[in-house]
Design a protein around this motif. Structure first.
Motif, short mmCIF file in Angstrom:
data_model
loop_
_atom_site.label_atom_id
_atom_site.label_comp_id
_atom_site.label_asym_id
_atom_site.label_seq_id
_atom_site.Cartn_x
_atom_site.Cartn_y
_atom_site.Cartn_z
N ASN A 243 0.87 -1.23 0.00
CA ASN A 243 0.13 0.02 0.00
C ASN A 243 0.77 1.24 0.00
N ARG A 244 1.33 1.71 1.30
CA ARG A 244 2.31 2.97 1.17
C ARG A 244 3.78 2.54 1.22
N LEU A 245 4.61 3.39 0.81
CA LEU A 245 5.92 3.36 0.23
C LEU A 245 6.73 4.64 0.89
N GLN A 246 7.75 4.29 1.50
CA GLN A 246 8.69 5.39 1.64
C GLN A 246 10.08 5.10 1.62
N ILE A 247 10.83 5.92 1.00
CA ILE A 247 12.21 5.65 1.13
C ILE A 247 13.01 6.68 2.21
N VAL A 248 13.82 5.64 2.90
CA VAL A 248 14.47 6.18 3.92
C VAL A 248 15.98 5.88 4.13
N GLY A 249 17.04 6.77 4.13
CA GLY A 249 18.46 5.92 3.89
C GLY A 249 18.46 5.13 2.76
N ASN A 250 19.08 3.94 3.07
CA ASN A 250 19.17 2.97 1.99
C ASN A 250 18.12 1.96 2.11
N PHE A 251 16.83 2.18 2.46
CA PHE A 251 15.76 1.29 2.63
C PHE A 251 14.56 1.76 1.78
N VAL A 252 13.81 0.95 1.18
CA VAL A 252 12.30 1.23 0.69
C VAL A 252 11.36 0.79 1.79
N TYR A 253 10.71 1.35 2.43
CA TYR A 253 9.88 0.86 3.42
C TYR A 253 8.54 0.71 2.84
N PHE A 254 7.65 -0.30 3.27
CA PHE A 254 6.38 -0.33 2.57
C PHE A 254 5.53 -1.00 3.73
N THR A 255 4.21 -0.87 3.52
CA THR A 255 3.16 -1.62 4.15
C THR A 255 2.44 -2.67 3.48
N ASN A 256 1.94 -3.73 4.06
CA ASN A 256 1.09 -4.86 3.35
C ASN A 256 -0.27 -4.54 3.99
N SER A 257 -1.64 -3.99 3.30
CA SER A 257 -2.56 -3.65 3.98
C SER A 257 -3.20 -4.82 4.40
N GLY A 258 -3.25 -5.98 3.35
CA GLY A 258 -4.12 -7.29 3.42
C GLY A 258 -3.34 -7.92 4.49
N THR A 259 -2.16 -8.17 4.91
CA THR A 259 -1.39 -9.09 5.98
C THR A 259 -0.94 -8.39 7.13
N GLY A 260 -1.25 -6.85 7.18
CA GLY A 260 -0.81 -6.29 8.51
C GLY A 260 0.84 -6.42 8.68
N THR A 261 1.53 -5.99 7.75
CA THR A 261 2.91 -6.23 8.11
C THR A 261 3.45 -4.84 7.40
N LEU A 262 4.74 -4.63 8.02
CA LEU A 262 5.71 -3.56 7.62
C LEU A 262 7.10 -4.19 7.21
N CYS A 263 7.47 -3.81 6.16
CA CYS A 263 8.46 -4.35 5.61
C CYS A 263 9.31 -3.09 5.06
N ARG A 264 10.83 -3.75 4.49
CA ARG A 264 11.72 -2.94 4.09
C ARG A 264 12.44 -3.58 2.98
N ILE A 265 13.21 -2.97 2.01
CA ILE A 265 13.81 -3.38 1.08
C ILE A 265 15.10 -2.59 0.86
N PRO A 266 16.26 -3.43 1.31
CA PRO A 266 17.67 -2.61 0.92
C PRO A 266 17.78 -2.10 -0.53
N VAL A 267 18.17 -0.95 -0.63
CA VAL A 267 18.48 -0.45 -1.99
C VAL A 267 19.77 0.32 -2.25
N GLU A 268 19.98 0.45 -3.39
CA GLU A 268 21.24 1.27 -3.83
C GLU A 268 20.72 2.37 -4.75
N PHE A 269 21.65 3.38 -4.72
CA PHE A 269 21.15 4.59 -5.59
C PHE A 269 22.11 4.57 -6.70
N ASP A 270 21.62 4.71 -8.07
CA ASP A 270 22.71 4.81 -9.26
C ASP A 270 22.41 6.23 -9.90
N PRO A 271 22.94 7.33 -9.26
CA PRO A 271 22.75 8.66 -10.07
C PRO A 271 23.35 8.45 -11.31
N ALA A 272 24.32 7.81 -11.58
CA ALA A 272 25.17 7.71 -12.94
C ALA A 272 24.21 7.24 -14.18
#
Length: 334
Positions: free
Chosen positions: A174-203
């Motif tokens: 459902n909702r998504l937010q980028i904080v530091g090197n993580f993308v956080y997201f909620t799952n409305s159906g299962t009632g979970t808060l998760c995050r994905i490690p990410v790397e940025f590629d400005p090049a």
């Protein structure tokens, strides 16, 4: 833990459904109306503030959500569509760019950016750069990557943690937010808060961001129907809200493990749909949490629960009340 104090800052029209909002550089709130193609602003700290209609976008009937654009002063991407909220479907999805001016009495500059492939139903939008967006799709259960210059949309992440599951919730991610090197997201159906490690590629401007590891579950003991989410800048905690039961949860996040412990800090909100957290203007060690509620909106797939705001949610205008005082003199006899 005692509940936090909550103060009603302003009252939007009772029939309105606000799903997304941001805090502008000038401190004002900028909000999208899901049930109409309207963009509003108001001063959040003024209890007498009346939401001001800034503009109405054409060729749509719903402004789904919005995101500030990194590196741009008071500019925003706005996701809009022709939606049927009863059937939870949408078509003709477009992305607009809104450029605010210094004078809110002058309509902002609006630019139609690109059409968005209608894969399911994206309730969120988050700008990674002035070119790349992430779109969480609660119907298909994945997160999309959109290049706004080419209109190309690809799958950024697709994981079981994003699916709606077998519970009561209608949407998955459902909702998504980028904080530091993580993308956080909620799952409305299962009632979970998760995050994905990410790397940025400005090049590579057309890429900008990519996953750097598997999905991590922060908390899996939250209720279904999660909607609004806000993660603290230091990632020490997050706030999530359920629009059905009106509960606001605080998730304390262990910095070493990334695991969270959730508890209810408020239980009387009227269908909270969006949350935003900003630093307190007079005390940087504190934060201010803004919450938008959709109030009385009723659709078949959204059950209602009674709450203390029931008596005022239908108020749409100020009422002037004159109070008179009557003095009655009495004489005691003895």
């Amino acid at each position: 833990m005692p509940e936090e104090d909550v103060v009603l800052l302003t009252q939007a029209p009772s029939e309105s459904w606000f799903e997304g909002f941001v805090i502008r550089p000038n401190g004002k709130v900028l909000a999208t109306r899901l049930d109409k193609p309207e963009l509003y602003t108001f001063v959040a700290d003024d209890p007498d503030a009346i939401p001001q209609l800034l503009c109405t976008l054409p060729d749509c009937n719903s402004l789904v959500n919005l995101s500030s654009i990194p590196g741009c002063e008071d500019e925003y991407f706005v996701l809009c569509s022709t939606a049927d909220l009863e059937k939870v479907s949408q078509a003709n999805v477009w992305l607009w760019r809104v450029v605010m001016g210094s004078d809110d009495s002058v309509p902002p500059k609006t630019i139609r950016v690109t059409s968005v492939p209608d894969e399911g139903y994206c309730l969120g939008v988050k700008a990674v750069s002035d070119r790349v967006l992430l779109l969480p799709d609660g119907r298909t259960g994945c997160i999309y990557h959109l290049d706004t210059q080419t209109g190309k949309m690809t799958v950024f992440a697709d994981d079981e943690s994003m699916k709606s599951g077998t519970g009561e919730g209608f949407f998955g991610v459902n909702r998504l937010q980028i904080v530091g090197n993580f993308v956080y997201f909620t799952n409305s159906g299962t009632g979970t808060l998760c995050r994905i490690p990410v790397e940025f590629d400005p090049a590579h401007a057309d890429v900008a961001i990519r996953p750097a590891g598997p999905v991590q579950i922060v908390s899996d003991d939250l209720p279904s129907h999660l909607d609004g989410m806000a993660v603290a800048p230091d990632q020490s905690h997050a706030y999530v809200a359920s629009h059905i039961d009106g509960h606001l949860h605080k998730v304390e996040i262990d910095p070493a493990t990334g695991k969270g412990t959730a508890h209810v800090i408020m239980s009387s909100l009227d269908s909270p749909t969006g949350i935003n957290i900003v630093s307190h203007p007079s005390d940087p060690s504190k934060s201010k949490l803004y919450i938008v509620c959709c109030g009385e909106i009723e659709v078949a797939w959204m059950p209602r629960e009674d709450n203390p705001w029931e008596a005022i949610r239908d108020i749409n205008s100020a009422v002037k009340v004159t109070v008179t005082q009557e003095v009655v003199e009495t004489t005691n006899s003895c």
